[in-house]
Design an enzyme around this catalytic site. Structure first.
Site, PDB file in Angstrom:
ATOM      1  N   PRO A  86      -1.670   1.821   4.630  1.00 15.18           N
ATOM      2  CA  PRO A  86      -1.738   0.829   3.540  1.00 15.18           C
ATOM      3  C   PRO A  86      -2.340   1.422   2.259  1.00 15.18           C
ATOM      4  O   PRO A  86      -2.230   0.839   1.197  1.00 15.18           O
ATOM      5  CB  PRO A  86      -2.662  -0.264   4.102  1.00 15.18           C
ATOM      6  N   GLU A 113      -7.901   2.059  12.679  1.00 17.74           N
ATOM      7  CA  GLU A 113      -8.374   2.206  11.301  1.00 17.74           C
ATOM      8  C   GLU A 113      -7.793   3.457  10.633  1.00 17.74           C
ATOM      9  O   GLU A 113      -8.259   3.860   9.580  1.00 17.74           O
ATOM     10  CB  GLU A 113      -9.901   2.242  11.259  1.00 17.74           C
ATOM     11  N   ARG A 151      20.048   6.951   6.042  1.00 14.16           N
ATOM     12  CA  ARG A 151      21.325   6.410   5.573  1.00 14.16           C
ATOM     13  C   ARG A 151      21.841   7.099   4.309  1.00 14.16           C
ATOM     14  O   ARG A 151      22.990   6.903   3.918  1.00 14.16           O
ATOM     15  CB  ARG A 151      21.267   4.884   5.397  1.00 14.16           C
ATOM     16  N   ASP A 166      25.343   1.061  -3.901  1.00 15.22           N
ATOM     17  CA  ASP A 166      23.935   0.677  -4.049  1.00 15.22           C
ATOM     18  C   ASP A 166      23.310   1.367  -5.240  1.00 15.22           C
ATOM     19  O   ASP A 166      22.532   0.767  -5.965  1.00 15.22           O
ATOM     20  CB  ASP A 166      23.130   1.055  -2.803  1.00 15.22           C
TER      21      ASP A 166
HETATM   22  C1  4G0 Z   1      -3.600   4.025   8.534  1.00 14.94           C
HETATM   23  C2  4G0 Z   1       1.057   1.358   7.217  1.00 14.94           C
HETATM   24  C3  4G0 Z   1      -2.564   3.560   9.328  1.00 14.94           C
HETATM   25  C4  4G0 Z   1      -4.644   3.205   8.166  1.00 14.94           C
HETATM   26  C5  4G0 Z   1       0.356   1.537   8.393  1.00 14.94           C
HETATM   27  C6  4G0 Z   1      -3.651   1.419   9.416  1.00 14.94           C
HETATM   28  C7  4G0 Z   1       0.517  -0.950   7.274  1.00 14.94           C
HETATM   29  C8  4G0 Z   1       1.135   0.101   6.662  1.00 14.94           C
HETATM   30  C9  4G0 Z   1      -2.628   2.251   9.788  1.00 14.94           C
HETATM   31  C10 4G0 Z   1      -4.674   1.885   8.605  1.00 14.94           C
HETATM   32  C11 4G0 Z   1      -0.261   0.441   8.968  1.00 14.94           C
HETATM   33  C12 4G0 Z   1       1.910  -0.127   5.390  1.00 14.94           C
HETATM   34  C13 4G0 Z   1      -6.739   1.491   7.327  1.00 14.94           C
HETATM   35  C14 4G0 Z   1      -5.759  -0.326   8.666  1.00 14.94           C
HETATM   36  C15 4G0 Z   1      -1.526   1.738  10.643  1.00 14.94           C
HETATM   37  N1  4G0 Z   1      -0.161  -0.774   8.413  1.00 14.94           N
HETATM   38  N2  4G0 Z   1       1.602  -1.152   4.637  1.00 14.94           N
HETATM   39  N3  4G0 Z   1      -1.002   0.501  10.105  1.00 14.94           N
HETATM   40  N4  4G0 Z   1      -5.718   1.017   8.202  1.00 14.94           N
HETATM   41  O1  4G0 Z   1       2.807   0.641   5.084  1.00 14.94           O
END
Ligand code: 4G0
Length: 388
Positions: A86, A113, A151, A166
């Site tokens: 994230p 995490e 793709r 596209d």
């Molecule tokens: C790294 C990506 C990976 C850190 C991965 C969670 C959402 C996305 C993950 C975390 C993911 C996205 C800090 C919670 C695995 N979730 N939005 N989960 N933390 O692309």
């Protein structure tokens, strides 16, 4: 992308993705080489431990050493290492396109995490997010990214035209689609789609794309190429003075062609000057007799366009100085699309009949005087009709 490697503590999770449908066929036919590396094969102890408590509190974090060993086993010296999280930069079609050009992608799937930051700093080339939400693991985002990249790999999607379309209509939302039956639970398919009139269908689809983009994703208009969505090619309007000024007409001919304008309209009431101007264009002798059209009054020019297009035009005036009536060019872009009328673009000073007035370009460094009309109009042509 020829090769893709997933590093994950849950290899079973990827099996369906790599075995079925479009991606399954690409892997089966060796169009794409896919490998899944089981992180637990590189665990720190015989219990298969790959994660541990975060220093300073918080949840579990994948340890750096198992990840580093797994990466090493993947023979990924020249690979692009991607870490879905994230905290990453948000994935876009542009990024997908640039990743499609890489030979080997390695996706490191984090859990809980995430992973030890020292691994990220040492080995990860790109931290990518799918958007502002949190999942239990990086496997789904990794599969999403690989699907989007795959793709674009030649031979993965049968109909290459679908992929190309596209990118041609890049930046605007897709039109709605329908299939048999022509009436389903009392709801008919839009009549035009059954008419067999391909020009009318094309027009309807573009209108639908425009209406949906404005209603749902107006932010996309900023970078969308709207030229393919205009019902007609636009016209560039120049007064005799503007056309003559530092060779404006000659300077503007090439950009007007480049950006898909239909004609340049020049209005000059004085007979002598009109002759001078027309003599200076490449019109005569090059088999392009009418690309620049000359008129004595703006009214005549507008009437000529109305008659040719069978619809009254919408005039957009670019201001050289900001007035109280002008709008941002993004707003103007929206109004141009919404009007659905043939467009006439020119300097506000030359177009007193303009329905839409647009702010002049700003660089943030004021007080350097007005721009040359040809420069000003070129900048605006690119804003409105340039491909991004
Ligand atoms: C790294 C990506 C990976 C850190 C991965 C969670 C959402 C996305 C993950 C975390 C993911 C996205 C800090 C919670 C695995 N979730 N939005 N989960 N933390 O692309």
């Amino acid at each position: 992308m020829k090769k893709v490697t997933f590093i994950t503590a849950f290899p079973e999770f990827l099996e369906c993705f790599l075995a079925h449908s479009v991606i399954g066929r690409a892997v089966g036919s060796k169009t794409i080489e896919a490998r899944v590396v089981n992180l637990r094969d590189f665990a720190v102890n015989r219990y298969g431990q790959v994660d541990d408590y975060a220093f300073g509190g918080g949840g579990m974090v994948l340890m750096a050493e198992p990840l580093a060993k797994a990466l090493q086993s993947a023979g990924a010296e020249d690979a692009t290492v991607i870490y879905p999280s994230p905290q990453g930069t948000v994935l876009s079609q542009e990024l997908v396109e640039s990743l499609a050009a890489r030979e080997h992608l390695v996706l490191v799937c984090g859990h809980y995490e995430g992973v030890d930051e020292r691994f990220v700093e040492t080995f990860v080339d790109l931290e990518v997010s799918l958007g502002d939400f949190v999942l239990t693991g990086g496997e789904l985002p990794a599969m999403v990214l690989v699907d989007a990249v795959a793709r674009l790999v030649p031979g993965v999607v049968g109909k290459i035209s679908a992929v190309e379309e596209d990118s041609f209509f890049r930046g605007m939302l897709d039109t709605p689609h329908f299939t048999r039956p022509s009436t389903w639970r009392g709801v008919p398919v839009p009549e035009v789609l059954l008419s067999g009139d391909s020009a009318a269908i094309e027009k309807w689809r573009k209108q639908q794309s425009v209406a949906r983009t404005i209603a749902r994703r107006p932010d996309l208009l900023a970078s969308a190429n709207i030229r393919p969505y205009l019902p007609k090619r636009p016209y560039l309007f120049l007064s005799g003075v503007t056309a003559a000024l530092s060779g404006g007409l000659q300077l503007l001919e090439r950009p007007a062609r480049l950006y898909g304008f239909e004609r340049i309209l020049v209005v000059e009431p004085e007979e002598d000057r009109l002759h001078q101007l027309s003599a200076r264009t490449g019109n005569a002798g090059e088999g392009e007799m009418t690309w620049v059209k000359f008129f004595k009054t703006a009214q005549q020019a507008f009437r000529w366009v109305s008659k040719k297009e069978k619809e009254s035009p919408c005039a957009v005036g670019i201001e050289e100085r900001k007035s109280g009536h002008s709008v941002h060019w993004l707003e103007a872009k929206r109004r141009i699309l919404e009007s659905g009328k043939p467009l006439i673009m020119g300097l506000a000073g030359d177009l007193p009949e303009a329905q839409v007035l647009v702010f002049p370009p700003r660089g943030g460094f004021e007080g350097e005087g007005e721009l040359d009309p040809a420069v000003l109009l070129s900048i605006c042509m690119d804003r409105f009709f340039g491909c991004r």
